[in-house]
Design an enzyme around this catalytic site. Structure first.
Site, short mmCIF file in Angstrom:
data_model
loop_
_atom_site.label_atom_id
_atom_site.label_comp_id
_atom_site.label_asym_id
_atom_site.label_seq_id
_atom_site.Cartn_x
_atom_site.Cartn_y
_atom_site.Cartn_z
N ASP A 296 2.02 -4.62 -8.53
CA ASP A 296 0.94 -3.65 -8.71
C ASP A 296 -0.14 -4.32 -9.57
O ASP A 296 0.05 -5.40 -10.11
CB ASP A 296 1.45 -2.35 -9.34
CG ASP A 296 0.51 -1.19 -9.02
OD1 ASP A 296 -0.61 -1.45 -8.54
OD2 ASP A 296 0.86 -0.03 -9.27
C1 BGC Z 1 -2.14 1.38 -8.30
C2 BGC Z 1 -1.74 1.03 -6.89
C3 BGC Z 1 -2.94 0.55 -6.14
C4 BGC Z 1 -3.52 -0.65 -6.86
C5 BGC Z 1 -4.69 -1.29 -6.16
C6 BGC Z 1 -2.91 0.26 -8.97
O1 BGC Z 1 -3.45 0.64 -10.17
O2 BGC Z 1 -1.01 1.74 -9.05
O3 BGC Z 1 -1.15 2.13 -6.26
O4 BGC Z 1 -2.60 0.25 -4.82
O5 BGC Z 1 -3.93 -0.25 -8.14
O6 BGC Z 1 -5.81 -0.51 -6.21
#
Ligand code: BGC
Length: 763
Positions: A296
């Protein structure tokens, strides 16, 4: 009476034709030999630096969906891109922008390996569908698949080839802002919906130019953040992990999801990104997942704050060893992985494995055959906001709406809903009624601001006799994805005007709830009431006109106990997306008979949370003495609205439950459902089981089947469910799936609390 066949009302025929056009049979994206050969061939040509490059993902150079680190200036990123040190980017959209970066990767790097373009395509790209929790309330897998299909069509037309969706985290805590992004509290429903979304995004040919790779996220346990505070500690028991949290991920892997995203949280004290058990043992080992795992956003570097890694170098070492294949925005791999391999700290075979997984997805997408397959500007123009997409968004929005209450307002038994299309005087009150932005929801970075049909616009199509009064602002100042929403907690200066309008009207439609940016990532709440001064506004209006229809727009279950007691009609509309006002108006004026069912329990009070239907019984479930049993002294244990709940403008009865348990691995349950009301409508029959005694305690009820069907007034249908080992077994505390003999209760009904029951013994 007829046997269960999937019959649909005439008014959705167009939509079905449309879905049929885009809905594809279960896809068969498998590792094939030709791709494996190409992957291996390419891998042999790659330097260590190029391999590490594939494992590095950078945020696009203008949009941010997480805290941007100081390193990684655009210049550094471009340099790295030219050197083949970037495997994927995120948040870049538009065929021109995508082509610009893809050309650098393909033409300027030594091996010309194309980039993946990832994006949070969560509930639509330009044409916005309801928030995922809203879609889940439809219990309509075909429609949900269709929604993801359209999102993929629009996103791929804008250059994107990889979505960070579906979020398949099971969520029990309405305080957590991200409940809006999932399918609610149930692993059975959540698995089915996750799979439908994956099928929609990926289609049955990933190399087509209108399908994109999907991501099951966040692996694992992220939905169990303590106290509902985003990014908080997760501490779950083994049984919950295996039986509640993991099943939707397993279903995603079994349905060929191409990527899995790990998560920000710890599991048993080990951050997910550095968690070997989750990533290597379970996902890649037991489940044989052959796609890749992306971290993530910055979840690698955050292991330092967790107190699990000393520095960025250790982050790289721990993540690579644990099986996190691609580093999103931590700069750990690109900075340190090469030297870690050279010094023998990370084995080259781990790098090769990660790179093969990433290349495999790129080959599956057909990027090596045509890296610009998603870069057709004409297609982009043609497909964005295509009328078919808007029509499907309208259908999906209607299907997401849940009728929570529609009680009689007179002794003759007249209900407020549906509204007659005559010219009665209607007051519309609430800032959200005149808002074209909030309805687009939270995860909507691809959408155009203010592009939703407002509730007011929708209602005006039905009646010219409407007076609108805002009553009060919901938010103060600007609202966007990056800033915290500021709620109006004090200004009631416009109450008076609203009360006046209500007084002079026959019926009042109050549109209240949460702003779209009050839910989503980083947007947890401690209260589950109507934010700001809305509750007071509701009570003031109620004093002068009791004929209120409360339309709720929110991204999480709300504890609207006062409203449930006094307000005669309540409609849960969630954040319905682009077609918001049209969908709500069609429901209010009876052109669509609502059939949505809650995918998450609505509590009576925030103090009951986490509150969910599939809980254990405890040793003291009922009053054994006045005090010493599992209860609250100031509130009942019961929810306000249970899981699976939702009314219709007609009524259904359940009868003739027949269980055939001759074959213990194929138990048949039949029930008759009859539409006893005056209107045609859809119902979702839900089957729940209770495993009365087992080697580990089982929930009081578990959803194990559901069917949605349409019945004319007076019509009856016989619905059949089959219970196999997959439905009757469970995971033991070693993660082994077991089935045990014993007695089971079966309930089939209209929600998790109301239905008819029978029993059978599994030999
Ligand atoms: C989120 C993800 C997301 C990623 C990219 C993160 O902060 O938890 O779900 O896909 O950012 O934007």
């Amino acid at each position: 009476m007829r046997q269960f066949i999937f019959k649909r009302p005439a008014y959705i025929v167009t939509f079905i034709v449309f879905l049929f056009h885009f809905s594809l049979p279960a896809q068969t994206i498998k590792t094939n030999e030709a791709i494996e050969a190409r992957v291996n061939d390419l891998l042999r040509k790659m330097t260590l630096e190029e391999k590490v490059g594939q494992m590095n993902q950078y945020n696009g150079f203008w949009e941010v969906t997480g805290p941007a680190p100081k390193e990684g200036t655009a210049k550094q990123k471009y340099d790295h891109l030219r050197k083949g040190m970037v495997g994927a980017v995120l948040n870049v959209k538009g065929t021109e922008n995508v082509r610009r970066l893809q050309e650098i990767a393909v033409k300027e790097t030594r091996l010309g390996i194309p980039l993946l373009f990832g994006y949070d395509v969560i509930h639509g790209q330009k044409t916005m569908f309801p928030i995922p929790l809203g879609e889940a309330a439809s219990w309509d897998l075909g429609a949900i698949e269709g929604s993801a299909r359209i999102a993929a069509i629009e996103a791929s037309a804008m250059g994107i080839n990889w979505t960070f969706a579906p979020m398949v985290d099971i969520t029990r805590d309405a305080r957590w802002g991200r409940v809006m992004e999932g399918a609610g509290e149930d692993p059975y429903l959540g698995s089915k919906i996750g799979v439908a979304r994956i099928k929609g995004f990926q289609g049955n040919d990933l190399s087509a130019n209108n399908t994109i790779a999907a991501t099951a996220k966040h692996f694992a346990g992220y939905g169990f953040a303590e106290a509902g505070r985003d990014y908080n500690t997760v501490d779950v028991g083994t049984s919950t992990l295996y039986n509640i949290i993991l099943p939707p991920f397993k279903a995603a892997v079994d349905n060929n999801v191409q990527t899995v995203m790990n998560s920000f949280n710890v599991l048993n004290g080990i951050p997910a990104t550095g968690n070997k058990f989750l990533q290597r043992d379970v996902l890649k080992g037991d489940w044989k997942f052959n796609g890749f795992i992306v971290s993530d956003w910055g979840s690698g570097i955050e292991m330092i704050d967790h107190g699990f890694a000393n520095d960025l170098k250790e982050v790289a070492e721990l993540s690579a060893r644990a099986g996190s294949d691609m580093d999103m925005e931590s700069y750990a791999y690109v900075t340190h992985l090469k030297e870690l391999v050279e010094s023998g700290k990370v084995d080259m075979s781990l790098i090769d494995d990660a790179v093969k997984r990433i290349l495999r997805v790129k080959f599956q997408l057909g990027l090596f055959d045509d890296p610009y397959r998603y870069c057709d500007a004409v297609r982009e123009k043609e497909l964005i906001y295509h009328p078919d997409h808007l029509a499907a968004a309208l259908e999906m929005a209607k299907r997401s709406i849940v009728l929570l209450k529609n009680s009689n307002t007179t002794s003759q038994g007249s209900q407020l809903l549906p509204l007659k299309k005559d010219q009665q005087k209607i007051a519309v009150i609430g800032a959200l009624a005149d808002d074209k932005n909030s309805a687009l929801g939270s995860w909507r970075i691809g959408s155009d601001d203010n592009s939703a049909v407002s509730v007011l616009e929708g209602i005006k199509k039905y009646s010219a006799n409407i007076k609108y009064a805002k009553g009060a602002d919901l938010v103060i100042g600007k609202t966007d994805f990056i800033n915290e929403v500021k709620i109006n907690e004090t200004d009631k200066s416009e109450f008076k005007a609203a009360v006046q309008v209500a007084r002079n009207s026959d019926v009042v439609i109050m549109v209240l709830g949460e702003h779209g940016f009050q839910t989503g990532e980083g947007r947890s709440r401690t209260k589950l009431d109507l934010p700001g001064v809305q509750q007071q506004l509701l009570e003031e209006v109620y004093k002068v006109n009791k004929k209120i229809i409360l339309v709720l727009m929110n991204g999480r279950p709300l504890a609207i106990t006062w409203a449930d007691k006094y307000i005669p009609a309540i409609v849960e509309a969630w954040q319905p997306g682009s077609q918001c006002g049209n969908a709500i108006a069609q429901v209010l004026f009876g052109d669509y008979n609502p059939a949505g069912k809650l995918p998450m329990t609505f509590p009576r009070s925030v103090g009951q949370v986490p509150l969910y239907y599939n809980h254990y019984n405890t040793g003291r479930p009922g009053p054994k003495s006045e005090v010493f049993w599992s209860h609250y002294s100031d509130e009942s244990n019961k929810p306000l609205y249970p899981f699976g709940y939702g009314l219709s403008y007609t009524n259904f009865t359940y009868s003739n439950l027949i269980i055939n348990d001759a074959d213990p691995s194929n138990i048949k349950v039949r029930v008759t459902v009859t539409n006893i009301g005056k209107r045609a409508g859809e119902e979702v029959a839900q089957l729940y089981i209770t495993d009365k005694m087992a080697s580990i305690v089982r929930p009081v009820k578990e959803l194990k089947g559901f069917k949605k069907f349409f019945l004319q007034p007076g019509e009856a249908i016989e619905v059949e469910f089959i219970l196999r080992d997959t439905e009757l077994g469970f995971f033991d505390n070693n993660g082994k799936f077991v089935t045990e003999p014993g007695e089971f209760v079966v309930m089939v009904g209209t929600n998790s609390q109301e239905g008819i029951s029978g029993m059978f013994a599994r030999k």
